[in-house]
Enzyme design. Structure first.
Site, short mmCIF file in Angstrom:
data_model
loop_
_atom_site.label_atom_id
_atom_site.label_comp_id
_atom_site.label_asym_id
_atom_site.label_seq_id
_atom_site.Cartn_x
_atom_site.Cartn_y
_atom_site.Cartn_z
N GLU A 169 49.58 39.04 36.42
CA GLU A 169 50.23 37.74 36.69
C GLU A 169 51.68 37.73 36.20
O GLU A 169 52.53 37.09 36.78
CB GLU A 169 49.44 36.61 36.00
CG GLU A 169 48.09 36.33 36.64
CD GLU A 169 48.19 35.57 37.97
OE1 GLU A 169 49.11 34.75 38.15
OE2 GLU A 169 47.34 35.83 38.85
N ASP A 175 41.59 31.18 44.04
CA ASP A 175 41.55 32.10 42.88
C ASP A 175 42.30 31.44 41.73
O ASP A 175 43.08 30.50 41.92
CB ASP A 175 42.18 33.46 43.22
CG ASP A 175 42.08 34.45 42.05
OD1 ASP A 175 41.03 34.47 41.37
OD2 ASP A 175 43.05 35.16 41.78
N SER A 176 42.06 31.98 40.54
CA SER A 176 42.79 31.49 39.37
C SER A 176 44.28 31.81 39.48
O SER A 176 45.09 31.22 38.78
CB SER A 176 42.24 32.16 38.11
OG SER A 176 42.49 33.56 38.20
N CYS A 213 36.86 42.12 39.83
CA CYS A 213 37.88 41.08 39.66
C CYS A 213 38.85 41.27 40.81
O CYS A 213 39.28 42.41 41.07
CB CYS A 213 38.59 41.25 38.32
SG CYS A 213 40.07 40.22 38.15
N CYS A 256 37.37 34.77 43.41
CA CYS A 256 37.52 34.95 41.97
C CYS A 256 36.12 35.22 41.41
O CYS A 256 35.24 34.35 41.50
CB CYS A 256 38.10 33.68 41.35
SG CYS A 256 38.23 33.73 39.56
N HIS A 264 41.84 40.66 41.15
CA HIS A 264 43.17 41.20 40.80
C HIS A 264 43.19 42.73 40.82
O HIS A 264 44.23 43.34 41.02
CB HIS A 264 43.58 40.75 39.39
CG HIS A 264 44.08 39.33 39.29
ND1 HIS A 264 43.25 38.25 39.45
CD2 HIS A 264 45.32 38.83 39.03
CE1 HIS A 264 43.95 37.13 39.29
NE2 HIS A 264 45.20 37.46 39.03
N1 DGL Z 1 40.76 37.20 40.12
C1 DGL Z 1 39.92 36.64 39.08
C2 DGL Z 1 38.57 37.34 39.16
O1 DGL Z 1 38.21 37.85 40.21
C3 DGL Z 1 40.65 36.73 37.77
C4 DGL Z 1 40.10 35.86 36.73
C5 DGL Z 1 41.04 35.46 35.63
O2 DGL Z 1 41.87 34.59 35.89
O3 DGL Z 1 40.88 35.96 34.51
O4 DGL Z 1 37.80 37.37 38.22
#
Ligand code: DGL
Length: 270
Positions: free
Chosen positions: A162, A7-8, A194, A70, A196
């Site tokens: 974050e 993931d990011s 997403c 992600c 998150h």
């Molecule tokens: N968890 C990522 C997603 O599912 C977040 C993306 C981001 O870093 O903006 O899209």
């Protein structure tokens, strides 16, 4: 026999958590690209470059199968990766399809033609890059007809999570739900598009109201991974150990991850 989860940043931990519970005997290597989060405000080339770098790192750690936990990377980079970058002995899977199969009441991997489904009005909450890719609508159109999707780009939510600022994240979620409801007053279902957002699932549910069914990905992706590994046991890579890797500051990321998952998580530098 490790599986990679990318993931990011911290959001993919929601998927890791569900997958580790579902498959307790499997080692998982998690990579969070915290140095470059959020991806949702980047352009597609940038997301592709960062995602391929992350996936390569997981291959180097002995993971032949990597889950892109992600949506932004799945929406903006996965198709291009599958067309021209992934070698024959490796696999990269996204997180959209299990969710859409659940929404459209399909078994895993049912590729029969699109058909009418019971849900007609769907709210999609996702990052700006995921919304503008229209990848969700494209995958849905392969499986269902007559579903009206209203998408809300939830700017700022990933950044706030974050940063560990959950008060700001909650306020932003409530304002994004309000904005969605102005466009679609009575959605039947809402997609948390997403990884998150499950950290704020209660807030989404509260703001949407009890009559809206909220779909979030963690358990759906874990179940579909278990099904996939049952059919492709050869995709377990040679890696033996579970670990958490980050491109960011390991101490800071460990503290945030521990706060979110409510158990001690220790990241090391990727
Ligand atoms: N968890 C990522 C997603 O599912 C977040 C993306 C981001 O870093 O903006 O899209």
């Amino acid at each position: 026999m490790a599986i990679g989860i990318f993931d990011s940043g911290l959001g993919g931990l929601t998927v890791l958590n569900a997958a580790a519970k579902r498959l307790p005997e499997v080692p998982f290597v998690y990579l969070g690209d915290n140095a470059h989060t959020p991806y949702g405000v980047r352009d597609a080339d940038d997301i592709y470059d960062l995602t391929t770098m992350g996936v390569q790192r997981l291959w180097d750690a002995g993971c032949d199968l990597v889950i892109l936990a992600c949506n932004t990377a799945s929406a903006a980079a996965l198709r291009r990766m599958q067309e021209s970058w992934i070698p024959r002995d490796k696999r990269v899977l996204g997180v959209f399809v299990p969710l859409i199969e659940a929404l459209t009441e399909r078994q895993w991997g049912d590729n029969s033609p699109p058909r009418e489904v019971s849900v007609k009005h769907v709210a999609l909450f996702a990052t700006p890059a995921t919304v503008s890719s229209r990848a969700f609508q494209r995958e849905l159109a392969f499986r269902a007809i007559g579903v009206d999707v209203e998408a809300q780009a939830c700017g700022g939510v990933v950044d706030a999570i974050e940063e560990g600022d959950l008060i700001l994240a909650e306020a932003l979620v409530r304002s994004h739900v309000d904005a969605l409801k102005r466009k679609m007053p009575t959605p039947e279902a809402a997609i948390l598009g997403c990884t998150h957002y499950p950290l704020l699932e209660d807030v989404f549910q509260d703001a949407l109201g009890p009559e809206v069914k909220v779909y979030s990905q963690a358990n759906l992706v874990a179940d579909s991974l278990a099904d996939y590994l049952g059919r492709h046991p050869d995709m377990m890579g040679p890696g033996q150990d579970s670990m958490f890797l980050t491109t960011g500051d390991p101490g800071r990321v460990s503290n945030k991850a521990t706060q979110f998952l409510k158990r001690r998580i220790s990241f090391t530098a990727a």
